[in-house]
Design a protein around this motif. Structure first.
Motif, PDB file in Angstrom:
ATOM      1  N   LEU A 178       0.830  -1.202   0.000  1.00 23.60           N
ATOM      2  CA  LEU A 178       0.000   0.000   0.000  1.00 23.60           C
ATOM      3  C   LEU A 178       0.864   1.251   0.000  1.00 23.60           C
ATOM      4  N   VAL A 179       1.864   1.293   0.870  1.00 27.34           N
ATOM      5  CA  VAL A 179       2.726   2.473   0.944  1.00 27.34           C
ATOM      6  C   VAL A 179       3.487   2.668  -0.366  1.00 27.34           C
ATOM      7  N   LEU A 180       3.980   1.578  -0.956  1.00 22.96           N
ATOM      8  CA  LEU A 180       4.678   1.692  -2.246  1.00 22.96           C
ATOM      9  C   LEU A 180       3.763   2.288  -3.308  1.00 22.96           C
ATOM     10  N   ASP A 181       2.529   1.814  -3.398  1.00 19.46           N
ATOM     11  CA  ASP A 181       1.599   2.347  -4.390  1.00 19.46           C
ATOM     12  C   ASP A 181       1.274   3.815  -4.121  1.00 19.46           C
ATOM     13  N   ALA A 182       1.045   4.142  -2.862  1.00 18.78           N
ATOM     14  CA  ALA A 182       0.717   5.528  -2.507  1.00 18.78           C
ATOM     15  C   ALA A 182       1.889   6.450  -2.816  1.00 18.78           C
ATOM     16  N   VAL A 183       3.078   6.027  -2.431  1.00 18.35           N
ATOM     17  CA  VAL A 183       4.251   6.872  -2.652  1.00 18.35           C
ATOM     18  C   VAL A 183       4.545   7.012  -4.137  1.00 18.35           C
ATOM     19  N   ASN A 184       4.436   5.934  -4.887  1.00 18.92           N
ATOM     20  CA  ASN A 184       4.674   6.030  -6.326  1.00 18.92           C
ATOM     21  C   ASN A 184       3.664   6.962  -6.993  1.00 18.92           C
ATOM     22  N   HIS A 185       2.432   6.915  -6.518  1.00 14.25           N
ATOM     23  CA  HIS A 185       1.410   7.840  -7.031  1.00 14.25           C
ATOM     24  C   HIS A 185       1.826   9.288  -6.742  1.00 14.25           C
ATOM     25  N   ARG A 186       2.342   9.523  -5.547  1.00 17.07           N
ATOM     26  CA  ARG A 186       2.769  10.874  -5.159  1.00 17.07           C
ATOM     27  C   ARG A 186       4.009  11.311  -5.934  1.00 17.07           C
ATOM     28  N   VAL A 187       4.912  10.387  -6.217  1.00 20.57           N
ATOM     29  CA  VAL A 187       6.127  10.722  -6.976  1.00 20.57           C
ATOM     30  C   VAL A 187       5.752  11.319  -8.328  1.00 20.57           C
ATOM     31  N   VAL A 188       4.786  10.716  -8.996  1.00 19.81           N
ATOM     32  CA  VAL A 188       4.367  11.218 -10.308  1.00 19.81           C
ATOM     33  C   VAL A 188       3.884  12.660 -10.197  1.00 19.81           C
ATOM     34  N   GLN A 189       3.204  12.987  -9.096  1.00 21.25           N
ATOM     35  CA  GLN A 189       2.703  14.344  -8.902  1.00 21.25           C
ATOM     36  C   GLN A 189       3.813  15.317  -8.509  1.00 21.25           C
ATOM     37  N   GLU A 190       4.691  14.899  -7.616  1.00 22.85           N
ATOM     38  CA  GLU A 190       5.667  15.821  -7.046  1.00 22.85           C
ATOM     39  C   GLU A 190       7.005  15.868  -7.770  1.00 22.85           C
ATOM     40  N   VAL A 191       7.262  14.895  -8.623  1.00 23.56           N
ATOM     41  CA  VAL A 191       8.480  14.904  -9.432  1.00 23.56           C
ATOM     42  C   VAL A 191       8.038  14.809 -10.892  1.00 23.56           C
ATOM     43  N   PRO A 192       7.489  15.916 -11.403  1.00 23.63           N
ATOM     44  CA  PRO A 192       6.956  15.891 -12.762  1.00 23.63           C
ATOM     45  C   PRO A 192       8.063  15.800 -13.814  1.00 23.63           C
ATOM     46  N   VAL A 193       7.661  15.475 -15.026  1.00 22.91           N
ATOM     47  CA  VAL A 193       8.591  15.427 -16.150  1.00 22.91           C
ATOM     48  C   VAL A 193       8.615  16.830 -16.759  1.00 22.91           C
ATOM     49  N   PRO A 194       9.729  17.561 -16.569  1.00 21.05           N
ATOM     50  CA  PRO A 194       9.778  18.939 -17.060  1.00 21.05           C
ATOM     51  C   PRO A 194      10.042  19.015 -18.557  1.00 21.05           C
ATOM     52  N   ASP A 195       9.795  20.177 -19.115  1.00 23.85           N
ATOM     53  CA  ASP A 195      10.127  20.456 -20.514  1.00 23.85           C
ATOM     54  C   ASP A 195      10.627  21.891 -20.591  1.00 23.85           C
ATOM     55  N   THR A 196      11.905  22.061 -20.239  1.00 24.89           N
ATOM     56  CA  THR A 196      12.488  23.401 -20.202  1.00 24.89           C
ATOM     57  C   THR A 196      13.125  23.796 -21.523  1.00 24.89           C
TER      58      THR A 196
END
Length: 193
Positions: free
Chosen positions: A58-76
């Motif tokens: 559960l924690v792995l799934d929750a954290v991975n979900h949060r990673v996608v939100q908080e570590v976005p794929v930038p396009d600078t």
């Protein structure tokens, strides 16, 4: 009957993940339990066990979900600034209670093959999302197509993990720039000629 996206299942997952994050902010990972997550989320504990067999899963799934939100794929528009942006986001995430829980969960599940496989699967998904940074850099002529992008990502993020979780040294706001510049400058074979 067709299931609607964003229906009850999505609401339950969102509530469970939010409860998990709230509890991680309040207590150490070891004191987190499926029962406390269920109570905070307002769902039955059996609902959790139908979706996740263990607290770690559960924690792995929750954290991975949060990673996608908080570590976005930038396009600078440039590889260097894209990588710096990724490392800056990763640094902030890893310094959070949720980021620390990810590390603790990884350590607690090293002996469980099914959870190691789940972590590898999630990392593969995340790596595929980040691959676009390298694809764009190759298309712009900034990076050789022969670069091992997985290895490059591991080198970049490995320094953050080492500093924060192994040697427990301070991480300043300049570290992401220093890491990216060192790796890109020191690895001339990474740059397309």
């Amino acid at each position: 009957m067709r299931r609607r996206p964003g229906g009850r299942s999505a609401r339950v997952q969102a509530a469970v993940f939010e409860a998990t994050f709230q509890l991680l902010e309040e207590r150490e990972y070891e004191r987190l339990s499926m029962a406390s997550i269920a109570e905070r989320a307002g769902v039955h504990e059996t609902s959790l066990y139908r979706r996740w067999k263990t607290k770690e899963q559960l924690v792995l799934d929750a954290v991975n979900h949060r990673v996608v939100q908080e570590v976005p794929v930038p396009d600078t528009g440039a590889l260097r600034s894209d990588l710096i942006a990724v490392l800056q986001s990763l640094q902030l995430f890893l310094q959070s209670r949720v980021g620390q829980a990810l590390f603790q969960t990884a350590g607690a599940t090293l002996h469980l093959p099914e959870l190691c496989a789940l972590r590898q699967e999630r990392w593969g998904q995340r790596r595929a999302q980040l691959q676009i940074l390298f694809d764009r850099a190759i298309a712009r002529g900034e990076l050789s197509p022969q670069v091992d992008c997985q290895f490059l990502l591991e080198m970049l993020s490995g320094i953050m993990y080492m500093r924060l979780f192994v040697v427990n040294e301070p991480v300043d706001e300049m570290l992401p720039k220093r890491v990216v510049d060192l790796i890109l400058a020191g690895q001339t074979n990474l740059i397309a000629n």
